[in-house]
Design a protein around this motif. Structure first.
Motif, PDB file in Angstrom:
ATOM      1  N   GLN A 106       6.678  -0.855  19.181  1.00  0.00           N
ATOM      2  CA  GLN A 106       7.861  -0.874  18.319  1.00  0.00           C
ATOM      3  C   GLN A 106       7.477  -0.382  16.935  1.00  0.00           C
ATOM      4  N   GLU A 107       8.286   0.519  16.387  1.00  0.00           N
ATOM      5  CA  GLU A 107       8.027   0.983  15.032  1.00  0.00           C
ATOM      6  C   GLU A 107       8.375  -0.110  14.026  1.00  0.00           C
TER       7      GLU A 107
ATOM      8  N   LEU B 254       3.086  -1.008   3.685  1.00  0.00           N
ATOM      9  CA  LEU B 254       3.398  -1.186   5.104  1.00  0.00           C
ATOM     10  C   LEU B 254       2.494  -2.245   5.730  1.00  0.00           C
ATOM     11  N   GLY B 255       1.261  -2.327   5.264  1.00  0.00           N
ATOM     12  CA  GLY B 255       0.375  -3.378   5.736  1.00  0.00           C
ATOM     13  C   GLY B 255       0.862  -4.758   5.313  1.00  0.00           C
ATOM     14  N   VAL B 256       1.341  -4.860   4.069  1.00  0.00           N
ATOM     15  CA  VAL B 256       1.905  -6.128   3.597  1.00  0.00           C
ATOM     16  C   VAL B 256       3.098  -6.527   4.455  1.00  0.00           C
ATOM     17  N   LEU B 257       3.989  -5.566   4.693  1.00  0.00           N
ATOM     18  CA  LEU B 257       5.177  -5.849   5.493  1.00  0.00           C
ATOM     19  C   LEU B 257       4.796  -6.265   6.918  1.00  0.00           C
ATOM     20  N   THR B 258       3.823  -5.596   7.503  1.00  0.00           N
ATOM     21  CA  THR B 258       3.369  -5.962   8.842  1.00  0.00           C
ATOM     22  C   THR B 258       2.836  -7.386   8.867  1.00  0.00           C
TER      23      THR B 258
END
Length: 301
Positions: A61-62, A210-214
């Motif tokens: 999933q993106e 994007l790493g933080v959000l992940t």
């Protein structure tokens, strides 16, 4: 330092999450019989043996970024706590402090996770909280503990703050899950996480927005109010102050790198105006997003 006796009712065994029996010099897990020593009013709740933890990652999933703006943080228009007459603790800013939630009652707890010397006690208490500080090593913390295995019951805290800590946690996804576990529904988590800062103090985990959000998604947080580059702490400054010219006064380091920073901004301005370069968006917003020393986030459970 706060004695653990003021909050022992919310403490649990970090291994089993079961109850504890308190003695003058130690606490004993009623489930596992692990012992947690007490010295000078500080209880050591770090794990005494290995603990296996499973983290589920969903593949195929993106990452959905549609509900997150990544814009530079601004003052919260709905701020509920007045800090005008207080100084700003190191690594914080007034716009970040504007997101501190006001305690709903005198019995609400705030956790300073990775507290060090307890710089955030004053601002947390101004917001009306009973302040608890946890650190892995500091003798000035209310208690010693591990962010991977928090020694608190589920749904305990109304507010958790963790500044310049998460990059030093070996498995940050587990820390984020633990924060969510001990945070009450509707509670708030405010933290920062390194991006272009250099390796320091055994740091493990430096990531992009994007790493933080992940990390937040894996931890179970989806109510993200702010995920912002630290506009006052760009990567070039971070590397220069913390590594290239470490031990020099920060103002002198900024003077040294000023010509480079000025040329960099002029080049980006030229690229933005002429639109002749298409490697990536040459906008001020993207420049900060791509070159920040760290990121700030504010999330609710």
């Amino acid at each position: 330092m706060n004695s653990y006796t003021h909050f022992k009712d919310i403490l649990v065994c970090p291994y089993s999450l079961g109850p504890l029996t308190f003695m003058p010099d130690k606490a004993v897990s009623e489930v596992t019989k692990d012992e947690y020593p007490i010295l000078d009013g500080q209880i050591d709740m770090r794990l005494k043996r290995a603990k296996n933890v499973t983290v589920d990652f969903v593949l195929g999933q993106e990452l959905d970024t549609s509900k997150v703006s990544f814009k530079v943080i601004e003052d919260d228009p709905d701020a509920t706590v007045n800090f005008d007459d207080m100084s700003v603790p190191h690594h914080l800013s007034r716009d970040v402090m504007s997101y501190f939630p006001k305690a709903k009652s005198p019995d609400c707890y705030a956790l300073d996770l990775g507290s060090g010397t307890g710089l955030h006690q004053g601002v947390c208490e101004r917001a009306g909280y009973k302040y608890i500080s946890l650190d892995y090593n500091s003798k000035k913390a209310s208690l010693k503990g591990d962010a991977h295995a928090l020694p608190f019951a589920d749904n305990t805290f109304d507010f958790i703050i963790s500044i310049s800590v998460m990059e030093h946690v070996q498995y940050p996804w587990i820390m984020t899950q633990e924060v969510r576990r001990v945070l009450k529904p509707g509670g708030r988590f405010i933290a920062t996480l390194s991006f272009l800062e250099p390796f320091h103090d055994n740091s493990y985990y430096h990531v992009s927005h994007l790493g933080v959000l992940t990390n937040l998604k894996v931890g179970g947080f989806d109510k993200i109010k702010v995920l912002s580059p630290n506009y006052g702490w760009e990567g070039m400054e971070a590397v220069s102050i913390m590594h290239y010219f470490s031990a020099l006064p920060w103002w002198l380091v900024r003077a040294i790198i000023w010509p480079y920073m000025a040329l960099h901004k002029l080049w980006w301005k030229y690229a933005q105006i002429t639109k002749k370069i298409h490697w990536h968006p040459f906008t001020p917003e993207y420049r900060l997003l791509a070159s920040s020393g760290s990121f700030i986030f504010v999330v609710d459970k």
